[in-house]
Design a protein around this motif. Structure first.
Motif, mmCIF file in Angstrom:
data_model
loop_
_atom_site.group_PDB
_atom_site.id
_atom_site.type_symbol
_atom_site.label_atom_id
_atom_site.label_comp_id
_atom_site.label_asym_id
_atom_site.label_seq_id
_atom_site.Cartn_x
_atom_site.Cartn_y
_atom_site.Cartn_z
ATOM 1 N N THR A 1 -56.713 43.936 -27.195
ATOM 2 C CA THR A 1 -55.512 43.924 -26.360
ATOM 3 C C THR A 1 -54.800 45.268 -26.463
ATOM 4 O OG1 THR A 1 -53.965 43.147 -28.082
ATOM 5 C CG2 THR A 1 -55.249 41.479 -26.899
ATOM 6 N N HIS A 2 -53.825 45.458 -25.554
ATOM 7 C CA HIS A 2 -52.985 46.648 -25.613
ATOM 8 C C HIS A 2 -51.527 46.215 -25.412
ATOM 9 C CE1 HIS A 2 -51.057 50.437 -24.447
ATOM 10 N NE2 HIS A 2 -52.009 51.007 -25.172
ATOM 11 N N VAL B 1 -51.907 43.543 -22.026
ATOM 12 C CA VAL B 1 -53.166 43.352 -21.314
ATOM 13 C C VAL B 1 -54.297 43.200 -22.330
ATOM 14 C CG1 VAL B 1 -52.417 44.675 -19.309
ATOM 15 C CG2 VAL B 1 -53.626 45.841 -21.166
ATOM 16 N N CYS B 2 -55.381 42.591 -21.892
ATOM 17 C CA CYS B 2 -56.564 42.475 -22.742
ATOM 18 C C CYS B 2 -57.787 42.906 -21.952
ATOM 19 C CB CYS B 2 -56.728 41.042 -23.259
ATOM 20 S SG CYS B 2 -57.206 39.851 -22.003
ATOM 21 N N ALA C 1 -58.503 45.289 -17.050
ATOM 22 C CA ALA C 1 -57.387 45.170 -17.989
ATOM 23 C C ALA C 1 -56.537 44.005 -17.492
ATOM 24 C CB ALA C 1 -56.579 46.466 -18.031
ATOM 25 N N TYR C 2 -56.740 42.838 -18.073
ATOM 26 C CA TYR C 2 -56.134 41.600 -17.560
ATOM 27 C C TYR C 2 -54.752 41.380 -18.187
ATOM 28 C CZ TYR C 2 -55.476 36.633 -16.629
ATOM 29 O OH TYR C 2 -54.971 35.421 -16.229
ATOM 30 N N PRO C 3 -53.696 41.256 -17.363
ATOM 31 C CA PRO C 3 -52.349 41.011 -17.904
ATOM 32 C C PRO C 3 -52.245 39.580 -18.452
ATOM 33 C CG PRO C 3 -52.283 41.826 -15.638
ATOM 34 C CD PRO C 3 -53.687 41.417 -15.909
ATOM 35 N N GLY D 1 -50.610 47.631 -11.502
ATOM 36 C CA GLY D 1 -51.668 47.111 -12.351
ATOM 37 C C GLY D 1 -52.076 48.116 -13.421
ATOM 38 N N PHE D 2 -53.138 47.792 -14.134
ATOM 39 C CA PHE D 2 -53.611 48.654 -15.217
ATOM 40 C C PHE D 2 -55.101 48.927 -15.062
ATOM 41 C CE2 PHE D 2 -49.879 46.486 -16.799
ATOM 42 C CZ PHE D 2 -49.178 47.487 -17.451
ATOM 43 N N LYS D 3 -55.502 50.092 -15.542
ATOM 44 C CA LYS D 3 -56.899 50.496 -15.474
ATOM 45 C C LYS D 3 -57.308 51.102 -16.808
ATOM 46 C CE LYS D 3 -60.038 53.456 -12.829
ATOM 47 N NZ LYS D 3 -60.137 54.463 -11.725
ATOM 48 N N ILE D 4 -58.535 50.855 -17.199
ATOM 49 C CA ILE D 4 -59.059 51.427 -18.439
ATOM 50 C C ILE D 4 -59.936 52.631 -18.102
ATOM 51 C CG2 ILE D 4 -60.425 51.011 -20.510
ATOM 52 C CD1 ILE D 4 -57.913 49.405 -20.494
ATOM 53 N N ARG D 5 -59.648 53.751 -18.743
ATOM 54 C CA ARG D 5 -60.511 54.916 -18.602
ATOM 55 C C ARG D 5 -60.644 55.577 -19.980
ATOM 56 N NH1 ARG D 5 -55.573 57.604 -16.391
ATOM 57 N NH2 ARG D 5 -55.268 59.534 -17.591
#
Length: 262
Positions: free
Chosen positions: A58-59, A65-66, A77-79, A167-171
């Motif tokens: 998670t973050h 988000v996880c 990145a799921y809220p 939203g969120f994105k993982i990079r």
């Protein structure tokens, strides 16, 4: 001498059954039950060994988000909803299985519930759809006081980035570790405590090693130990350097207790 007054208590009548006293649970049973409760659920990762097995990543963004993989291998990145615990997964899509790379204690791979591996390319595109392990699928976790950072094979760190629509994105293209690059990782408690127990049992004991050596090979001192603090340190150092047998043989030679050691 005056008679003692009768003790006050509940009146008993003929034919009444005596109440059975409740037996207090033994302390060992209580400790065992408490340990069982402790080992249920998920706990924070605080060492690399905890990353071996199922993990929930998670973050602490707003909202939390996880890392999640959907049925189409899309990495998201799921809220997490506010009324849901951010310390354990809700569905199997949010669980990854960590494993050490062959021949390394620092590099890891992370596999989704679909059997695909988490990877990152040179420009930081992060996905979870690879079926085989190579360089891009290997990660080097860094444990910090705040959590865990994930460094890819190109020396860049995974991060959470907020996009325009909220939203969120993982990079994975960050140069340094900061808030966005620090994740909170949870592992199953039963695996963590089991590994810690096994590690404690396997801890090297120089006195025990010397005693076993005496019983097996020597007869001096009636099987008693002749071990100083310096001897203990010397054997521990030899154990770490991988020359334990040589060091034990040297001790036997110096003690002149075994004619077969030369």
């Amino acid at each position: 001498m005056a008679d003692k007054p009768p003790k006050k208590g509940k009146l008993l009548f003929k034919g009444d059954k005596k109440e059975k006293k409740k037996k207090r649970k033994h302390r060992d049973e209580e400790d065992r039950d408490q340990a069982q409760l402790t080992e249920d659920g998920w706990v924070r990762v605080d060492g690399l060994d905890d990353l071996v097995g199922p993990v929930f990543i998670t973050h602490p963004s707003d909202p939390t988000v996880c890392l999640t993989v959907d049925e189409n291998d899309r990495f998201l990145a799921y809220p997490l909803p506010e009324d849901v615990s951010s310390e354990e997964p809700m569905i199997v899509n949010q669980v990854f299985v960590g494993a050490r790379s062959v021949g390394s204690t620092q590099r890891f791979t992370f596999k989704s519930y679909l059997g695909k591996f988490l990877s990152s390319d040179k420009v930081g595109v992060t996905r979870c759809d690879r079926e085989a392990i190579s360089g891009p699928e290997e990660w080097e976790p860094v444990i910090t006081e705040a959590g865990v950072a994930f460094q890819n094979t190109y020396g860049k760190f995974m991060m959470v980035d907020q996009v325009a629509n909220g939203g969120f994105k993982i990079r994975t293209d960050a140069e340094e570790i900061g808030f966005c690059e620090t994740f909170r990782v949870f592992c199953q408690a039963r695996f963590k405590y089991k590994r810690k127990k096994e590690s404690k049992e396997k801890k090297f004991n120089a006195d025990r090693a010397e005693l076993d050596n005496v019983k097996k090979n020597q007869s001096w001192g009636g099987g008693k130990l002749h071990m100083t603090r310096e001897d203990s340190k010397r054997l521990k150092k030899a154990k770490a350097e991988g020359r334990m047998n040589e060091a034990m043989l040297d001790r036997r030679s110096m003690m002149k207790a075994d004619r077969y050691c030369k």
